[in-house]
Design a protein around this motif. Structure first.
Motif, PDB file in Angstrom:
ATOM      1  N   ALA A   1      11.516   7.579  -8.135  1.00  0.00           N
ATOM      2  CA  ALA A   1      11.833   6.202  -8.532  1.00  0.00           C
ATOM      3  C   ALA A   1      12.477   5.404  -7.407  1.00  0.00           C
ATOM      4  CB  ALA A   1      12.748   6.218  -9.765  1.00  0.00           C
ATOM      5  N   ASP A   2      13.633   5.843  -6.942  1.00  0.00           N
ATOM      6  CA  ASP A   2      14.385   5.093  -5.926  1.00  0.00           C
ATOM      7  C   ASP A   2      13.554   4.858  -4.670  1.00  0.00           C
ATOM      8  OD1 ASP A   2      17.145   4.233  -4.684  1.00  0.00           O
ATOM      9  OD2 ASP A   2      16.292   5.693  -3.292  1.00  0.00           O
ATOM     10  N   PHE A   3      12.883   5.883  -4.214  1.00  0.00           N
ATOM     11  CA  PHE A   3      12.110   5.767  -2.968  1.00  0.00           C
ATOM     12  C   PHE A   3      10.966   4.747  -3.074  1.00  0.00           C
ATOM     13  CE2 PHE A   3       8.430   7.392  -0.489  1.00  0.00           C
ATOM     14  CZ  PHE A   3       8.889   7.062   0.771  1.00  0.00           C
ATOM     15  N   PRO A   4      10.045   4.859  -4.060  1.00  0.00           N
ATOM     16  CA  PRO A   4       8.960   3.863  -4.100  1.00  0.00           C
ATOM     17  C   PRO A   4       9.434   2.435  -4.334  1.00  0.00           C
ATOM     18  CG  PRO A   4       8.886   5.317  -6.012  1.00  0.00           C
ATOM     19  CD  PRO A   4       9.857   5.904  -5.064  1.00  0.00           C
ATOM     20  N   PHE A   5      10.495   2.251  -5.122  1.00  0.00           N
ATOM     21  CA  PHE A   5      10.976   0.896  -5.404  1.00  0.00           C
ATOM     22  C   PHE A   5      11.576   0.244  -4.159  1.00  0.00           C
ATOM     23  CE2 PHE A   5      11.804   2.223 -10.079  1.00  0.00           C
ATOM     24  CZ  PHE A   5      10.437   2.275 -10.288  1.00  0.00           C
ATOM     25  N   ARG A   6      12.261   1.020  -3.349  1.00  0.00           N
ATOM     26  CA  ARG A   6      12.840   0.476  -2.117  1.00  0.00           C
ATOM     27  C   ARG A   6      11.769   0.276  -1.043  1.00  0.00           C
ATOM     28  NH1 ARG A   6      17.228   4.705  -0.939  1.00  0.00           N
ATOM     29  NH2 ARG A   6      17.432   3.558   1.037  1.00  0.00           N
ATOM     30  N   VAL A   7      10.695   1.042  -1.103  1.00  0.00           N
ATOM     31  CA  VAL A   7       9.557   0.802  -0.206  1.00  0.00           C
ATOM     32  C   VAL A   7       8.926  -0.547  -0.532  1.00  0.00           C
ATOM     33  CG1 VAL A   7       7.226   1.565   0.388  1.00  0.00           C
ATOM     34  CG2 VAL A   7       9.067   3.233   0.248  1.00  0.00           C
ATOM     35  N   TYR A   8       8.794  -0.871  -1.812  1.00  0.00           N
ATOM     36  CA  TYR A   8       8.200  -2.142  -2.230  1.00  0.00           C
ATOM     37  C   TYR A   8       8.995  -3.324  -1.692  1.00  0.00           C
ATOM     38  CZ  TYR A   8       6.556  -5.889  -5.315  1.00  0.00           C
ATOM     39  OH  TYR A   8       6.060  -7.075  -5.806  1.00  0.00           O
TER      40      TYR A   8
ATOM     41  N   ASP B   1       9.713   4.932   8.014  1.00  0.00           N
ATOM     42  CA  ASP B   1      10.475   5.841   7.151  1.00  0.00           C
ATOM     43  C   ASP B   1       9.721   6.118   5.853  1.00  0.00           C
ATOM     44  OD1 ASP B   1      12.452   5.878   9.049  1.00  0.00           O
ATOM     45  OD2 ASP B   1      13.682   4.351   8.074  1.00  0.00           O
ATOM     46  N   ALA B   2       8.964   5.120   5.370  1.00  0.00           N
ATOM     47  CA  ALA B   2       8.196   5.297   4.139  1.00  0.00           C
ATOM     48  C   ALA B   2       7.118   6.356   4.321  1.00  0.00           C
ATOM     49  CB  ALA B   2       7.582   3.972   3.713  1.00  0.00           C
ATOM     50  N   ILE B   3       6.462   6.361   5.469  1.00  0.00           N
ATOM     51  CA  ILE B   3       5.419   7.362   5.741  1.00  0.00           C
ATOM     52  C   ILE B   3       6.024   8.759   5.766  1.00  0.00           C
ATOM     53  CG2 ILE B   3       3.773   8.184   7.470  1.00  0.00           C
ATOM     54  CD1 ILE B   3       3.339   5.227   8.245  1.00  0.00           C
ATOM     55  N   ILE B   4       7.184   8.884   6.390  1.00  0.00           N
ATOM     56  CA  ILE B   4       7.876  10.187   6.414  1.00  0.00           C
ATOM     57  C   ILE B   4       8.240  10.604   4.993  1.00  0.00           C
ATOM     58  CG2 ILE B   4       9.947  11.404   7.202  1.00  0.00           C
ATOM     59  CD1 ILE B   4       9.899   9.591   9.685  1.00  0.00           C
ATOM     60  N   GLY B   5       8.709   9.638   4.194  1.00  0.00           N
ATOM     61  CA  GLY B   5       9.068   9.925   2.810  1.00  0.00           C
ATOM     62  C   GLY B   5       7.874  10.375   1.984  1.00  0.00           C
ATOM     63  N   ILE B   6       6.713   9.781   2.210  1.00  0.00           N
ATOM     64  CA  ILE B   6       5.505  10.174   1.481  1.00  0.00           C
ATOM     65  C   ILE B   6       5.116  11.613   1.829  1.00  0.00           C
ATOM     66  CG2 ILE B   6       3.014   9.755   1.359  1.00  0.00           C
ATOM     67  CD1 ILE B   6       3.656   6.750   1.479  1.00  0.00           C
TER      68      ILE B   6
ATOM     69  N   VAL C   1       0.840  -1.205   0.000  1.00  0.00           N
ATOM     70  CA  VAL C   1       0.000   0.000   0.000  1.00  0.00           C
ATOM     71  C   VAL C   1       0.874   1.253   0.000  1.00  0.00           C
ATOM     72  CG1 VAL C   1      -1.688   1.325   1.335  1.00  0.00           C
ATOM     73  CG2 VAL C   1      -1.945  -1.155   1.112  1.00  0.00           C
ATOM     74  N   LEU C   2       1.909   1.238   0.808  1.00  0.00           N
ATOM     75  CA  LEU C   2       2.831   2.387   0.843  1.00  0.00           C
ATOM     76  C   LEU C   2       3.545   2.550  -0.494  1.00  0.00           C
ATOM     77  CD1 LEU C   2       4.345   1.878   4.411  1.00  0.00           C
ATOM     78  CD2 LEU C   2       2.893   3.775   3.677  1.00  0.00           C
ATOM     79  N   PHE C   3       3.873   1.427  -1.133  1.00  0.00           N
ATOM     80  CA  PHE C   3       4.501   1.482  -2.455  1.00  0.00           C
ATOM     81  C   PHE C   3       3.574   2.142  -3.472  1.00  0.00           C
ATOM     82  CE2 PHE C   3       4.310  -0.807  -6.556  1.00  0.00           C
ATOM     83  CZ  PHE C   3       5.421  -0.245  -7.162  1.00  0.00           C
ATOM     84  N   LEU C   4       2.307   1.712  -3.517  1.00  0.00           N
ATOM     85  CA  LEU C   4       1.361   2.302  -4.463  1.00  0.00           C
ATOM     86  C   LEU C   4       1.198   3.797  -4.224  1.00  0.00           C
ATOM     87  CD1 LEU C   4      -1.545  -0.305  -4.791  1.00  0.00           C
ATOM     88  CD2 LEU C   4       0.228   0.241  -6.461  1.00  0.00           C
ATOM     89  N   SER C   5       1.107   4.182  -2.959  1.00  0.00           N
ATOM     90  CA  SER C   5       0.956   5.607  -2.626  1.00  0.00           C
ATOM     91  C   SER C   5       2.173   6.400  -3.085  1.00  0.00           C
ATOM     92  CB  SER C   5       0.751   5.778  -1.123  1.00  0.00           C
ATOM     93  OG  SER C   5      -0.372   5.052  -0.670  1.00  0.00           O
TER      94      SER C   5
END
Length: 267
Positions: free
Chosen positions: A217-224, A232-237, A146-150
């Motif tokens: 690119a780098d951020f969503p792919f590493r979240v997946y 950290d993903a929530i902070i990144g979003i 879900v975080l990846f899709l967002s």
């Protein structure tokens, strides 16, 4: 908003017609995907130190990169907009009863969406069934997905906002190819499309973290892959939101400023 949604829908329908070109693109992206994987596999086999990201995560990173290539590359462009600016036909665009920034933004967004819809699913499906270590893996949890899709959707919106500066710069330079090369080289490198950001030297990682490109690119792919934890993903979003609103505001301001100086000659 209805005007921009209508433009988005119309351009989506137009883009979905190019199925043969999309199939050719799928074959090309599989080719380059395997080349990249073999290079990284050789690198990991002969690495003296343990890299900051595993080969399994890199493999998923590469296939996501190939599946959503048009979401993350700066060289994917609208030649029609370049021609309008350089030929003087921009005068017709200025006669439209809507804001030019929103109109172009919706158009560019639809082009990327339609192209990705035609290409991403074959690449994702086939990559799951490839033999190890070339296969793509599932995300570690549903929350990571879900975080990846967002983050992927926000990354797309952010990239379109960045690409708007490419077209705005052509008003000043009148050189589409020059602007395209500058934006493409900087954008692809700092987005992690050449070297994943975790494999860069620390001083380069600091620069990449400040620039908006890696958030596309780098951020969503590493979240997946789970390389970036959920917290950290929530902070990144949240950071993606700030970049998105900031770049849209700057882009609208810049476009309005260059339009004030536009001179169209002819009879």
């Amino acid at each position: 908003m209805r005007v921009y949604l209508s433009v988005l829908k119309m351009r989506l329908n137009m883009g979905m017609q190019y199925r043969t070109a999309a199939l050719a693109g799928v074959a090309t992206q599989f080719f380059w995907g395997f080349i990249a994987l073999m290079v990284f596999k050789a690198f990991y086999e002969h690495a003296t130190n343990s890299p900051a990201i595993s080969l399994k995560e890199i493999t998923t990173y590469i296939w996501l990169q190939q599946a959503f290539l048009v979401f993350i590359t700066m060289w994917f462009r609208d030649q029609e907009l370049f021609d309008l600016i350089t030929s003087g036909n921009i005068a017709y665009e200025l006669c439209r009863p809507c804001e030019l920034y929103g109109f172009w933004y919706a158009k560019l967004l639809a082009q990327r969406l339609s192209s990705a819809f035609l290409r991403c699913f074959p690449i994702l499906i086939i990559s799951f069934f490839l033999p190890k270590p070339y296969n793509m893996t599932m995300p570690p949890s549903f929350s990571a997905f879900v975080l990846f899709l967002s983050s992927l959707i926000l990354g797309l919106l952010l990239l379109v906002a960045i690409s708007m500066f490419l077209y705005i710069s052509v008003f000043v330079t009148l050189s589409p190819m020059g602007s395209l090369l500058v934006f493409s080289v900087l954008g692809e490198f700092f987005a992690g499309l050449i070297i994943p950001v975790p494999l860069m030297p620390e001083w380069l990682q600091k620069i990449a973290n400040v620039l908006p490109f890696r958030w596309t690119a780098d951020f969503p792919f590493r979240v997946y892959s789970g390389h970036i934890p959920a917290q950290d993903a929530i902070i990144g979003i949240i950071i993606q939101f700030f970049y998105l609103f900031g770049l849209i505001w700057l882009g609208r301001t810049a476009l309005n400023n260059v339009l004030k100086k536009v001179v169209v000659q002819g009879g």
